[in-house]
Design a protein around this motif. Sequence first.
Motif, PDB file in Angstrom:
ATOM      1  N   VAL A  99       0.796   4.844   1.289  1.00  0.00           N
ATOM      2  CA  VAL A  99      -0.082   5.376   2.272  1.00  0.00           C
ATOM      3  C   VAL A  99       0.390   6.861   2.516  1.00  0.00           C
ATOM      4  O   VAL A  99       1.560   6.956   2.272  1.00  0.00           O
ATOM      5  CB  VAL A  99      -0.197   4.529   3.707  1.00  0.00           C
ATOM      6  CG1 VAL A  99      -0.572   3.213   3.579  1.00  0.00           C
ATOM      7  CG2 VAL A  99       1.391   4.549   4.300  1.00  0.00           C
ATOM      8  N   GLU A 122       0.968  -1.215   0.011  1.00  0.00           N
ATOM      9  CA  GLU A 122       0.146   0.199   0.057  1.00  0.00           C
ATOM     10  C   GLU A 122       0.867   1.159  -0.101  1.00  0.00           C
ATOM     11  O   GLU A 122       1.742   1.474   0.714  1.00  0.00           O
ATOM     12  CB  GLU A 122      -1.018   0.206   1.235  1.00  0.00           C
ATOM     13  CG  GLU A 122      -2.071  -1.004   1.240  1.00  0.00           C
ATOM     14  CD  GLU A 122      -3.006  -0.748   0.091  1.00  0.00           C
ATOM     15  OE1 GLU A 122      -3.111   0.199  -0.526  1.00  0.00           O
ATOM     16  OE2 GLU A 122      -3.836  -1.726   0.026  1.00  0.00           O
ATOM     17  N   ASP A 140      -3.656   8.305   6.517  1.00  0.00           N
ATOM     18  CA  ASP A 140      -4.216   6.968   6.353  1.00  0.00           C
ATOM     19  C   ASP A 140      -3.816   6.042   7.534  1.00  0.00           C
ATOM     20  O   ASP A 140      -4.172   5.081   7.673  1.00  0.00           O
ATOM     21  CB  ASP A 140      -3.594   6.110   4.991  1.00  0.00           C
ATOM     22  CG  ASP A 140      -4.125   6.776   3.666  1.00  0.00           C
ATOM     23  OD1 ASP A 140      -5.496   7.215   3.667  1.00  0.00           O
ATOM     24  OD2 ASP A 140      -3.149   6.822   3.156  1.00  0.00           O
ATOM     25  N   MET A 182      -3.333   0.919   9.492  1.00  0.00           N
ATOM     26  CA  MET A 182      -3.485   1.819   8.432  1.00  0.00           C
ATOM     27  C   MET A 182      -5.331   1.720   8.102  1.00  0.00           C
ATOM     28  O   MET A 182      -5.845   0.522   8.456  1.00  0.00           O
ATOM     29  CB  MET A 182      -3.167   1.632   6.991  1.00  0.00           C
ATOM     30  CG  MET A 182      -3.041   0.168   6.653  1.00  0.00           C
ATOM     31  SD  MET A 182      -1.857   0.058   5.150  1.00  0.00           S
ATOM     32  CE  MET A 182      -1.691  -1.619   4.890  1.00  0.00           C
ATOM     33  N   ARG A 183      -5.874   2.680   7.935  1.00  0.00           N
ATOM     34  CA  ARG A 183      -7.419   2.802   7.569  1.00  0.00           C
ATOM     35  C   ARG A 183      -7.770   1.767   6.433  1.00  0.00           C
ATOM     36  O   ARG A 183      -7.309   2.429   5.276  1.00  0.00           O
ATOM     37  CB  ARG A 183      -7.987   4.083   7.740  1.00  0.00           C
ATOM     38  CG  ARG A 183      -7.947   4.694   8.892  1.00  0.00           C
ATOM     39  CD  ARG A 183      -8.514   6.318   8.732  1.00  0.00           C
ATOM     40  NE  ARG A 183      -7.415   7.058   9.376  1.00  0.00           N
ATOM     41  CZ  ARG A 183      -7.418   7.533  10.583  1.00  0.00           C
ATOM     42  NH1 ARG A 183      -8.444   7.157  11.462  1.00  0.00           N
ATOM     43  NH2 ARG A 183      -6.655   8.237  10.983  1.00  0.00           N
ATOM     44  N   THR A 184      -8.480   0.882   6.237  1.00  0.00           N
ATOM     45  CA  THR A 184      -8.742   0.361   5.242  1.00  0.00           C
ATOM     46  C   THR A 184     -10.385   0.097   5.098  1.00  0.00           C
ATOM     47  O   THR A 184     -10.845   0.071   6.161  1.00  0.00           O
ATOM     48  CB  THR A 184      -8.241  -1.053   4.918  1.00  0.00           C
ATOM     49  OG1 THR A 184      -8.890  -2.186   5.758  1.00  0.00           O
ATOM     50  CG2 THR A 184      -6.680  -1.223   5.032  1.00  0.00           C
ATOM     51  N   THR A 185     -10.923  -0.470   4.006  1.00  0.00           N
ATOM     52  CA  THR A 185     -12.170  -0.521   3.608  1.00  0.00           C
ATOM     53  C   THR A 185     -12.822  -1.903   4.636  1.00  0.00           C
ATOM     54  O   THR A 185     -13.907  -1.978   5.170  1.00  0.00           O
ATOM     55  CB  THR A 185     -12.665  -0.980   2.408  1.00  0.00           C
ATOM     56  OG1 THR A 185     -12.022  -2.037   1.798  1.00  0.00           O
ATOM     57  CG2 THR A 185     -12.457   0.567   1.277  1.00  0.00           C
TER      58      THR A 185
END
Lengths: 313, 487
Positions: B256, B254, B260, B270-273
Amino acid sequence: MLSRNAANLYWLGRYVERADYLCRLLEATIRLAALPASHGGADGAWESAIRSAAVADRFAASGRRFTEADVGHFLALDPTHPGSIRSCLEMARTNARSLRTALTLETWQAINTAWLELQRFGTEETDPLTLMRLLDTVKQALLAFDGAAHRNQLREATYWFMRLGTSLERADNTARLLDHKYHILLPRTERVGGSLDYFQWTTMLRVVSANTAYRWVYRDSVKPWLVADLLILKPQMPRSLIACYEDIVFYLDRLARERGRPGPANRLALAGLQRLQATSIDELFQEGLHEFLLRFIAQNNALGDAIAEQYLF
Amino acid sequence: MAGAFDEMLGSSPYADRLDPAAVRPVYQAVARWLASASPELLATRRRQAELFFRRIGITFAVYGDPDATERLIPFDIIPRVISAEEWALLEEGLTQRVEALNAFCADVYGPRECLRAGVVPEDLVLRNPQLCWHQLGFRPAGGVWTHVTGIDLVRTDPATWMVLEDNARTPSGVSYMLENREVMLRLAPELVSEELRDGGIRPVETYTDMLLATLKSVAPPGARGEPVVALLTPGLHNSAYYEHSFLADRMGIELVEGSDLFVHDDVLFMRTTAGPQRVDVLYRRVDDAFLDPLVFRPDSLLGVPGLLRAVHAGNLTVANAIGTGIADDKAIYSYMPGIIRFFTGREPILANVPTWRCREPEALAEVLDRMPELVVKQVDGSGGYGMLVGPQATAEELDRFRQRLKAEPHRFIAQPTLALSTCPTLVDSGIAPRHVDLRPFVLMGAHGITIVPGGLTRVALKEGSFVVNSSQGGGTKDTWVMGPGGT
């Protein structure tokens, strides 16, 4: 996937779709404006284009007039108007650029090329021929973008988020186009083919590139209630509201499979699709087309919010 | 400069027709290719290269130039060739140098033996703004501080390569090394295949795999399972953003930004879906000062609050480690030969450029005296900014620099103007020699050092110019390291 990337992809899809819609709207308007005023042509056509793009307030504030030069510039090249084709493409490309890792080389190249090609047209007013050429160029470039995405992108979150944005934007555009013209779609007892509004209907079909599709589906001359039926309830028609919702439900379903479980956005989208499936064009007219479309636009916006919420945009 | 060593022709002059007998063996294939290609064909190839770079979006943002937020770095289509023997020497010298740089970091933040032994003056280290006090006593995973180093080399004669500068913080340019090769393969496949017959150009495309392996090898003790690696970029508007996205893409990790990421209980996420995901190794391309607003610059939006705590808790490896700026500081540079002797016990294989330290009074006097023939550099400058090239400076510029030197001598070093080697380069008037440097990239992981055979060759496109920085109009070339058995 990073939530920021998901948001970027979703908006990339929306911007590309909006740019495409504006191209088709302008093309159809150029045709319509070539007709005499008594057929809805001339300057009335340009006012109508501004309303169909849902930017009437902004246009009025800019102090411009409903002429081809003014409207064409405002919707196509004006860099200060965030709703112009140029601005949409610029934002789409910025989003794509920040996502280079998620897009295939060809998908990126397509959107980058679209942007580079458009820049050759500058930011000033153009003559009608140049405008036509510009619209054609952008349309071709966006077709290349769709094609590259369709052919090469992995069928995973990247692709689904992008398509989700496209479908949601498409539903919004079709609904607004219909709502602006709803009064000419109401069933009346008029001589078919001779109506003043005939060119308005065919223009509307042209905007959603459905002129030929209409004949294929109905094998009939253009009738307003059938135009409404085609653009709202015919799943075969890719820009119809129901087709958009079938797609949205499908994409959200795919995303839920990757994520593990469906969320509120999935339920909202499915409810929206079921409402469209359970209705007929007669019922819509009895209920009031305008009221239906206003409600649809609001629900579509709510779905957009729910998606952002669900995926932490 | 007259008398500079040309890597294709040695000391023979350029003529309309290249004399095959004058061409050095390693350049034979390139010379044949140049002789067979018409000027029109070469010009066409150059235009194709530019189009290709613009299409794939390799652009370079130049700070302070509003009209050119995205500009191409000119690419010269004539490759630079390095023989197997020459490379073997460079490889050995680079390995030695990076081992010393890493050992120096470990020592400065640890026992400080080299200070006590008088190898480097104590105040130069302890008062150095590059010294990161928060890292004192810190021991990174695998003992590695300098995971990625770019060493800038110049060549002055067939046998002598000198280190002009060490880049031990966040060196960039490796994407050009990789993309230049791609473009070369597309533009001149006939040349590449001829070289293949002659022994082969060693591939560079394994760099990203090597980088990923290096980063995974230094996962922190707190990591569970396969380490998660991410690349931290300052964002879209950074001049090297293309490179960041390119590397993340090739490594499948990723890309970032600070927004994030967040630290919770001394662990980086990390912010993910799919919700928060743990990050074990962060390959950061953000400067130390912006990494953690709780510790460094409080106004930074590029970093992550709590990042340093996660590092010190053993839950996160940051590559390169925070504080490596002390090793590539220009004031420390002149002590590198001693540092190499001290930590490796051997003589330096790659020489330093002779350097006057203006902080020393006798050196300062000499520099002020001989300024028109020297290059004066600010110890904390980079990218060719804050630098004076004596032979090309006006009388006013010389005067201004004399005043600055007298006022703050400790901020400057000076070096002789070197007769940098030249390479054949396609210019408007045809093929002409232009000065070049070389930046190879050295990777250091828990299991040792790896160097991809190649590097970034930068070329000063203006006749006679020595300034190769891309921010000042330099270009790049593909750099070919020949396999053993090749010419």
